[in-house]
Design a protein around this motif. Structure first.
Motif: not given
Length: 165
Positions: A45-74
């Motif tokens: 379950a914890e690994e699944a949560e980490v992967r879900a968080a990292l999906q924001h990073y991948l989405n940020g690259h795919a969309t160019g949206l800073g909000s996706e990076f902000a959702a996962v970057m401290h």
């Protein structure tokens, strides 16, 4: 004594399920590099949560949206890399400020995936591969679970230009 240790080791290898012995490099969205891919392994379950968080990073690259990076970057995240032989640093705010707000022109030719995740308690490390037409980037992250959310604390990466481009 030596024979007893050898027998114990052999018994442990035989008793260990094949899935536990196999490398955990198979992942969704990326073809295995072997004719015999490793069996799927259970994801905690914890690994699944980490992967879900990292999906924001991948989405940020795919969309160019800073909000996706902000959702996962401290907010205190630091990125470090080598540019022109020199150690270079960037903060999460600087990284996010550099986003375009739209996908790259060659987005349809880009592939990216989570290569691996390792979690212990509230700490994790992850490896992401960004395979672009002219460059292959390998990102390494450290993450912490803070107030119930996984956040990227640090990022280092290596960029390797592709030959023949």
């Amino acid at each position: 004594m030596k024979n007893v240790l050898m027998l114990a080791l052999a018994a442990a290898v035989i008793a260990t399920p094949a899935a536990a012995q196999a490398p955990a490099h198979a992942h969704a969205g990326h073809a295995a590099h072997s004719a015999h891919p490793a069996p799927e392994r259970a994801v905690s379950a914890e690994e699944a949560e980490v992967r879900a968080a990292l999906q924001h990073y991948l989405n940020g690259h795919a969309t160019g949206l800073g909000s996706e990076f902000a959702a996962v970057m401290h907010p205190e995240m630091k990125m470090m890399f080598i540019r022109d032989g020199q150690l270079t640093q960037r903060t999460s705010a600087e990284y996010i400020a550099g986003t375009s707000g739209r996908p790259a022109a060659d987005e349809s030719q880009r592939r990216r995936w989570i290569e691996s995740v390792d979690v212990t308690g509230n700490a994790a490390v992850a490896k992401i591969v960004l395979d672009y037409p002219t460059t292959r980037l390998t990102d390494y992250f450290t993450l912490l679970k803070i107030d119930g959310e996984w956040k990227i604390m640090n990022k280092i990466f290596h960029a390797e230009p592709k030959t023949g481009n």
